[in-house]
Design a protein around this motif. Structure first.
Motif, PDB file in Angstrom:
ATOM      1  N   ILE A 114       0.829  -1.204   0.000  1.00  0.00           N
ATOM      2  CA  ILE A 114       0.000   0.000   0.000  1.00  0.00           C
ATOM      3  C   ILE A 114       0.862   1.252   0.000  1.00  0.00           C
ATOM      4  N   SER A 115       1.894   1.257   0.843  1.00  0.00           N
ATOM      5  CA  SER A 115       2.652   2.502   0.938  1.00  0.00           C
ATOM      6  C   SER A 115       3.487   2.732  -0.316  1.00  0.00           C
ATOM      7  N   VAL A 116       3.974   1.669  -0.935  1.00  0.00           N
ATOM      8  CA  VAL A 116       4.722   1.838  -2.188  1.00  0.00           C
ATOM      9  C   VAL A 116       3.800   2.396  -3.275  1.00  0.00           C
ATOM     10  N   ALA A 117       2.623   1.793  -3.434  1.00  0.00           N
ATOM     11  CA  ALA A 117       1.699   2.225  -4.487  1.00  0.00           C
ATOM     12  C   ALA A 117       1.199   3.643  -4.237  1.00  0.00           C
ATOM     13  N   MET A 118       0.882   3.909  -2.991  1.00  0.00           N
ATOM     14  CA  MET A 118       0.352   5.226  -2.686  1.00  0.00           C
ATOM     15  C   MET A 118       1.417   6.302  -2.861  1.00  0.00           C
ATOM     16  N   TYR A 119       2.617   5.964  -2.474  1.00  0.00           N
ATOM     17  CA  TYR A 119       3.713   6.922  -2.639  1.00  0.00           C
ATOM     18  C   TYR A 119       3.851   7.316  -4.109  1.00  0.00           C
ATOM     19  N   GLU A 120       3.807   6.331  -4.989  1.00  0.00           N
ATOM     20  CA  GLU A 120       3.937   6.606  -6.425  1.00  0.00           C
ATOM     21  C   GLU A 120       2.801   7.503  -6.922  1.00  0.00           C
ATOM     22  N   ALA A 121       1.589   7.180  -6.496  1.00  0.00           N
ATOM     23  CA  ALA A 121       0.435   7.963  -6.945  1.00  0.00           C
ATOM     24  C   ALA A 121       0.527   9.396  -6.418  1.00  0.00           C
ATOM     25  N   GLU A 122       0.957   9.493  -5.175  1.00  0.00           N
ATOM     26  CA  GLU A 122       1.098  10.812  -4.562  1.00  0.00           C
ATOM     27  C   GLU A 122       2.157  11.643  -5.290  1.00  0.00           C
ATOM     28  N   ILE A 123       3.275  11.005  -5.604  1.00  0.00           N
ATOM     29  CA  ILE A 123       4.356  11.712  -6.288  1.00  0.00           C
ATOM     30  C   ILE A 123       3.908  12.113  -7.702  1.00  0.00           C
ATOM     31  N   ASN A 124       3.151  11.253  -8.356  1.00  0.00           N
ATOM     32  CA  ASN A 124       2.637  11.621  -9.680  1.00  0.00           C
ATOM     33  C   ASN A 124       1.747  12.858  -9.600  1.00  0.00           C
ATOM     34  N   ALA A 125       0.861  12.865  -8.612  1.00  0.00           N
ATOM     35  CA  ALA A 125      -0.022  14.027  -8.452  1.00  0.00           C
ATOM     36  C   ALA A 125       0.795  15.280  -8.136  1.00  0.00           C
ATOM     37  N   PHE A 126       1.895  15.068  -7.470  1.00  0.00           N
ATOM     38  CA  PHE A 126       2.772  16.182  -7.074  1.00  0.00           C
ATOM     39  C   PHE A 126       3.598  16.685  -8.269  1.00  0.00           C
ATOM     40  N   ILE A 127       4.246  15.730  -8.966  1.00  0.00           N
ATOM     41  CA  ILE A 127       5.165  16.083 -10.057  1.00  0.00           C
ATOM     42  C   ILE A 127       4.417  16.449 -11.352  1.00  0.00           C
ATOM     43  N   HIS A 128       3.495  15.544 -11.742  1.00  0.00           N
ATOM     44  CA  HIS A 128       2.829  15.752 -13.030  1.00  0.00           C
ATOM     45  C   HIS A 128       1.496  16.497 -12.890  1.00  0.00           C
ATOM     46  N   GLY A 129       0.856  16.367 -11.732  1.00  0.00           N
ATOM     47  CA  GLY A 129      -0.511  16.878 -11.595  1.00  0.00           C
ATOM     48  C   GLY A 129      -0.634  18.209 -10.879  1.00  0.00           C
ATOM     49  N   GLY A 130       0.500  18.758 -10.459  1.00  0.00           N
ATOM     50  CA  GLY A 130       0.460  20.057  -9.800  1.00  0.00           C
ATOM     51  C   GLY A 130      -0.260  20.055  -8.460  1.00  0.00           C
ATOM     52  N   GLY A 131      -0.236  18.939  -7.782  1.00  0.00           N
ATOM     53  CA  GLY A 131      -0.849  18.873  -6.449  1.00  0.00           C
ATOM     54  C   GLY A 131      -2.307  18.481  -6.499  1.00  0.00           C
ATOM     55  N   GLY A 132      -2.840  18.063  -5.366  1.00  0.00           N
ATOM     56  CA  GLY A 132      -4.232  17.625  -5.310  1.00  0.00           C
ATOM     57  C   GLY A 132      -4.580  17.133  -3.929  1.00  0.00           C
ATOM     58  N   MET A 133      -5.315  16.034  -3.874  1.00  0.00           N
ATOM     59  CA  MET A 133      -5.803  15.533  -2.587  1.00  0.00           C
ATOM     60  C   MET A 133      -5.674  14.010  -2.564  1.00  0.00           C
ATOM     61  N   ALA A 134      -5.362  13.492  -1.386  1.00  0.00           N
ATOM     62  CA  ALA A 134      -5.342  12.035  -1.217  1.00  0.00           C
ATOM     63  C   ALA A 134      -6.405  11.644  -0.198  1.00  0.00           C
ATOM     64  N   TYR A 135      -7.262  10.713  -0.569  1.00  0.00           N
ATOM     65  CA  TYR A 135      -8.303  10.218   0.341  1.00  0.00           C
ATOM     66  C   TYR A 135      -8.061   8.739   0.584  1.00  0.00           C
ATOM     67  N   THR A 136      -8.048   8.362   1.831  1.00  0.00           N
ATOM     68  CA  THR A 136      -7.814   6.958   2.145  1.00  0.00           C
ATOM     69  C   THR A 136      -8.938   6.444   3.030  1.00  0.00           C
ATOM     70  N   ASP A 137      -9.477   5.287   2.676  1.00  0.00           N
ATOM     71  CA  ASP A 137     -10.449   4.639   3.547  1.00  0.00           C
ATOM     72  C   ASP A 137      -9.925   3.279   3.929  1.00  0.00           C
ATOM     73  N   ILE A 138      -9.852   3.066   5.229  1.00  0.00           N
ATOM     74  CA  ILE A 138      -9.329   1.800   5.715  1.00  0.00           C
ATOM     75  C   ILE A 138     -10.465   1.018   6.369  1.00  0.00           C
ATOM     76  N   TYR A 139     -10.653  -0.211   5.930  1.00  0.00           N
ATOM     77  CA  TYR A 139     -11.643  -1.106   6.521  1.00  0.00           C
ATOM     78  C   TYR A 139     -10.911  -2.339   7.024  1.00  0.00           C
ATOM     79  N   PRO A 140     -11.581  -3.152   7.843  1.00  0.00           N
ATOM     80  CA  PRO A 140     -10.875  -4.319   8.373  1.00  0.00           C
ATOM     81  C   PRO A 140     -10.347  -5.259   7.290  1.00  0.00           C
ATOM     82  N   ASP A 141     -11.038  -5.339   6.146  1.00  0.00           N
ATOM     83  CA  ASP A 141     -10.570  -6.290   5.134  1.00  0.00           C
ATOM     84  C   ASP A 141     -10.011  -5.647   3.868  1.00  0.00           C
ATOM     85  N   HIS A 142     -10.193  -4.356   3.689  1.00  0.00           N
ATOM     86  CA  HIS A 142      -9.607  -3.735   2.506  1.00  0.00           C
ATOM     87  C   HIS A 142      -9.336  -2.241   2.708  1.00  0.00           C
TER      88      HIS A 142
END
Ligand SMILES: Nc1ncnc2c1ncn2[C@@H]1O[C@H](COP(=O)(O)OP(=O)(O)O)[C@@H](O)[C@H]1O
Ligand code: SF4
Ligand code: SF4
Ligand SMILES: [Mg+2]
Lengths: 568, 143
Positions: free
Chosen positions: B45-73
């Protein structure tokens, strides 16, 4: 169902129990600890709290890095080491000097000079840890040739790093170099060599590691290869320093024995980069200092693309300057570096790199036989539903705290206090600001109660009360007052402890008792008032004396009437 | 914010703020650790999210990250209002990158971000077109 209803408290009990049982390399001298909270802020794993005015280490979080030993200016944090007196326990004693020992004596001419001095102070023989380092270097090179291993390989000679990975980076456990540290390799070889040489049983040979490092005590107690470490005793540089120094003074050059075997390769190990060079790769980075190590491992852990991922080897040392900066060293780390350069020069080494006579050690003999386990210290509860609840409580509490991380509550940050609260190990009034809010509320309540007192009670004063019945609020207040000042009055232990710490919750219990029982005579309120002055924001004493805080603090100097500028 | 058995985290991804780049994923990582999620899942999760976050930062000029954590997903949704992706399947190819030399000098732009996100998540949807910004939703099974 009782247990399920309250999983926190049973988990916490276990946790505290574990703290008592588990071994770690640092202990607290309670008499010296001032409860100043300096160490809690510097601990890289937030393993320290101040409770009842004294530092407490949460064992499972402690990685033995020795940072608190360095931080504490009161000398209250001490490494757990063994004593030289235990030499008597063995028929034959061998000193295993860590290479960093060579950097501690300005007056020493050569390594042989120091090694001879070790024999003079009573050891039957000496075996260089630097020699062990050469075998570990060789084994590392062999291991690095394997294809299946996870890269970058993370060095493990520093035990604090292994524990850091166990606590904070479980997914990097497979990247750890699964080899014994040089001292363990050396201890094994020395045990074997000298028991063969003397015909004594290995148990009669005492292996004494002369150590700059507190964390190595952990290696000794919980080795990753074999059931029991071959290191029998761990002696701190500091404990042996004076003895060794005077022995060194008494040895003229012609009395130096020819003992040193390791090449400059092994001697160089304790410097940052020493181990990497030995690993035989150019794609390495050497990181020293625990905070930098945490940062680098964080990067390796989450950033798949990073340049670090292209590395073969990451050398991590908990101490700034590597083992030359170990917490048990005597010399300043930079002074040590200068001396070390001299000590490892080629003319100071009988053997050249790779020439070590006993080099035919099978490297597989150094492999760990078990894997370090993940120690999930951050997990709030084994029950995920409960963990969700605790996390949400924690956020709520965290949001209500001031967020200035002042440390007065005994936790390293406001969030850490929030976590301690949901774990049942602290309470909200441990925060001085929360306490103040509560006190303010109580004061208002008190004021209101003042108004509703029945007129018939107008004449009864505090003193009369005290005279009439011993069990009145007056004596109660005195108890607390004395307690706060740390008098050994007859109280239950718990009460005394709480009071010594000026326990906020306890004090407000008193205050509310007061509010209910009494009409708050001037005497009483000034009595307890003095106590509240210890907390920020209270105006009691300063206000009374008509002095501003600034006047008090700067003694009037700040206004600078008589400061002739030439004096500056 | 948490309801019974779930946790919602929102973190802004701030344009040009290099000091805080990666903060959203490290916060999620910390939360998952406290919840006792298995290290192997946390890693994915942290590897994938880091990449997505960096893409939004580098290519997308910033944005928002929303995370929902449930017991199974766990569901991660990252959006930005940047230039968007012209050809998603091209962008998904290993090594494909439009990052500038300057960005590469900073250690980003190896062209492995999107492939890594795909590999580490159990389900990934990208919604993007030129001028419309980018929205990435990744789902992770954590049982
Ligand atoms: N959020 C985004 N906004 C705009 N373009 C993007 C975004 N994410 C990815 N891209 C495009 O997809 C390409 C590939 O992305 P990625 O695989 O992460 O590699 P890299 O980020 O290293 O270039 C990027 O170079 C960019 O052109
Ligand atoms: S630094 Fe820590 S151990 Fe030392 S006196 Fe302060 S609280 Fe006690
Ligand atoms: S750097 Fe050396 S002295 Fe410091 S903790 Fe690690 S092994 Fe011990
Ligand atoms: Mg990318």
């Amino acid at each position: 169902m009782m247990k399920d209803e309250n999983p926190r408290s049973s988990a916490d009990e276990k946790r505290l129990q574990a703290s008592e049982d588990m071994f770690h390399s640092v202990r607290l001298d309670r008499d010296k600890c001032m409860g100043c909270t300096n160490c809690i802020k510097n601990c890289p794993t937030q393993a320290i709290r101040v409770r009842n005015g004294k530092a407490v280490i949460i064992s499972e979080r402690c990685i033995d890095c020795g940072e608190c030993i360095r931080t504490c200016t009161h000398n209250a944090k001490q490494a757990v080491t063994d004593s030289l007196d235990s030499m008597e326990k063995y028929k034959f004693t061998v000193a295993l000097p860590a290479p960093a020992l060579y950097s501690q004596f300005k007056t020493a001419r050569t390594r042989n000079h120091i090694l001879t001095a070790l024999k003079r102070i009573g050891f039957d023989d000496v075996f260089e840890v630097a020699e062990g380092a050469e075998f570990v270097s060789n084994a590392t090179r062999q291991y690095m040739k394997e294809n299946e291993i996870k890269r970058p390989v993370i060095s493990t000679a520093c035990p604090a790093i292994v524990k850091l990975v166990q606590v904070k980076f479980p997914s990097l456990i497979d990247n750890l170099l699964p080899l014994q540290a040089p001292v363990e390799a050396a201890a094994g070889l020395a045990k074997k060599k000298f028991s063969e040489q003397t015909g004594l049983s290995p148990d009669d040979i005492g292996i004494f590691f002369i150590s700059p490092c507190a964390a190595k005590m952990h290696t000794k107690n919980a080795p990753l290869r074999g059931k029991k470490s071959d290191i029998d005793e761990l002696i701190s540089f500091q404990d042996i320093y004076m003895k060794l120094r005077s022995a060194i003074k008494d040895i003229p050059p012609y009395e130096e024995e020819d003992i040193a075997t390791a090449s400059s390769f092994g001697v160089r190990w304790p410097n940052p980069g020493g181990e990497s060079l030995a690993a035989g790769t150019k794609k390495f980075v050497a990181v020293d200092g625990i905070n930098d190590v945490v940062e680098i491992l964080e990067t390796v852990d989450t950033n798949e693309d990073s340049k670090f991922r292209g590395l073969d080897f990451i050398e991590c040392l908990a101490c700034k300057g590597g083992c030359l900066g170990g917490p048990l060293t005597v010399k300043n780390v930079y002074v040590a570096q200068v001396i070390m350069k001299d000590m490892r020069s080629e003319q100071n080494c009988r053997y050249k790199v790779g020439e070590l006579p006993a080099k035919h050690v099978d490297w597989h003999d150094l492999l760990w036989d078990r894997k370090p386990e993940h120690i999930p210290v951050d997990q709030l509860s084994p029950n995920m539903a409960e963990a969700f609840r605790m996390l949400s409580d924690m956020e709520e509490i965290g949001d209500s705290l001031p967020g200035i991380d002042c440390g007065a509550c005994g936790a390293p940050s406001c969030m850490a206090l929030a976590e301690d609260i949901v774990r049942g190990q602290a309470k909200i009034t441990d925060c001085v600001f929360k306490l103040r809010e509560k006190v303010r509320g109580l004061a208002v309540e008190m004021f209101e109660l003042e108004g509703v007192m029945p007129p018939t009670m107008e004449n009864s004063s505090g003193e009369t009360d005290a005279g009439d019945g011993g069990e009145t609020e007056t004596s109660y207040i005195f108890d607390i007052e004395d307690g706060v000042r740390g008098n050994n009055k007859e109280e239950s232990n718990e009460d005394r402890d709480e009071a010594e710490r000026g326990n906020p919750a306890d004090s407000d219990k008193v205050n509310s008792a007061e509010a209910v029982h009494s009409r708050g005579t001037a005497e009483r309120s000034s009595g307890t008032g003095a106590d509240w002055d210890r907390y920020p924001g209270s105006t009691g004493a300063a206000g009374k004396e008509g002095e501003s805080i600034d006047d008090k603090r700067y003694g009037g100097l700040y206004s600078g009437h008589f400061a002739d500028w030439h004096n500056l | 914010m948490a309801e019974e058995n779930s946790m919602h985290i929102e973190t802004p991804i701030v344009k040009d703020d290099f000091a805080s780049a990666g903060e959203a994923s490290s916060k999620v990582k910390k939360t998952l650790t406290m919840l006792g999620v298995k290290p192997s899942h946390i890693k994915r999760i942290s590897v994938a999210m880091y990449e997505a976050e960096i893409n939004a930062f580098i290519h997308g000029g910033g944005g928002m990250a929303y995370t929902d954590i449930y017991p199974d997903h766990v569901v991660i949704f990252i959006e930005d209002h940047g230039k968007g992706i012209e050809d998603i399947s091209l962008a998904m190819q290993e090594g494909y990158s439009t990052a500038s030399d300057e960005v590469r000098m900073m250690g980003f732009g190896a062209g492995m971000g999107l492939p890594n996100m795909k590999r580490n998540s159990d389900d990934m949807v990208i919604d993007s077109s030129p001028g419309n910004g980018t929205r990435v939703k990744m789902t992770f099974d954590i049982r």
